[in-house]
Design a protein around this motif. Structure first.
Motif: not given
Lengths: 194, 194
Positions: A106, A109-110, A170-171, A173-174, A176-178, A180-182, B113, B124, B166
């Motif tokens: 986080t 990303t920030n 990019g992955l 960040v994805q 962080l939001l979900d 389940r992202i592998d 971010a 979000r 990504a």
């Protein structure tokens, strides 16, 4: 930014190095648990139990402190994965490490978003340099990996380096939001480009 | 979020839709030229010449307004590239479009971010939904593209979709920091995964 030797010596300089690193570690802990949105340098100082004066002795600004947290973490991360064979395997291991500290991702990303806004030169310089050296290092390592395996590739390895870093960021960040992202499974797809 | 039909009709509803879209367009212009760092909803209102009352009539918060700018832009971008053959060709065209409006890419990076910081539910939700539907759409389009060309792939196309998004996002950020980054050339590498 390798403080190892200095940290192993004695005297006021070594103490300063230790103190500085302690501040960076504590800052990461606080950021990881509470986030950084809207926190001033003063608020960070209070949260980590370091006086504002001590904090500004080591870091010019909130931005400088947070960038140094990222830089320190990059050094540690590189050190941890350096024994692993294979460029993408190392990247995957680094992603696994990061997954244990979502607050770090986080923060990254920030600060990246901070860097692309005009006027934030400290973070901008950090990320410009980070991407530039990251691309060059990945390209070199990929070339060595190909040569070691006796293979040849016509692919522009600088572009592949750029792609790996982009996919990695990019992955994350994805993720962080979900959750389940592998990340590992997706990064593994890039093996086929080599 | 398709306002086309409504915008083509008459009456107070259509007027509201037009007014809303005008606010979104003006906000993007202002954000593109001045950045958004630290700008309040009130400051945005002043910059685009819309009263704070009018602004809050359409948007609950600064975050909601900026998310709607991105959503509107996504709709436009999808419309512009929909006639282009090939998934990666469409993504490349979208990246070319974005390259004309660096402020938009900066806004996107900034709101992403924001979305990963706790407490910012509006952004979000937007990004969670954007990535989820983006992955699903890309996977479906890739499947159709493969079938149309009579080819078969064992690759998990959802992962490829995730990777494309990504890479797209990551490369755009690298490009913001260094305009020499070749987004199209790097995305083209992903053709080989199919």
């Amino acid at each position: 930014m390798t403080n190892d030797t200095a940290a192993g010596t004695r005297g006021p300089y070594a103490k300063g190095v230790r103190r500085r690193r302690e501040i960076l570690d504590k800052t990461l802990d606080v950021v990881a648990s509470r986030g950084i949105d809207g926190t001033s340098l003063r608020a960070i100082g209070e949260a980590i139990g370091v006086s504002h004066a001590a904090l500004t002795h080591y870091f010019d600004s909130r931005e400088a402190l947070l960038v140094e947290v990222l830089r320190e973490r990059d050094v540690e991360s590189t050190r941890r994965v350096q024994g692993i064979d294979g460029v993408l395997e190392r990247m995957t291991a680094a992603a696994d490490d990061n997954a244990k500290v979502p607050g770090l991702v986080t923060l990254y990303t920030n600060m990246l978003a901070t860097a692309v806004e005009p006027g934030n030169d400290v973070s901008r310089e950090f990320f410009v340099e980070r991407f530039e050296s990251g691309r060059a290092t990945l390209a070199r390592e990929l070339r060595e990996q190909l040569e070691a395996s006796g293979r040849h590739s016509d692919t522009d390895l600088e572009l592949v380096g750029s792609l790996i870093m982009a996919a990695f960021d990019g992955l994350q960040v994805q993720w962080l939001l979900d959750r389940r992202i592998d990340i590992a499974g997706t990064l593994a797809l890039l093996q086929r480009l080599l």
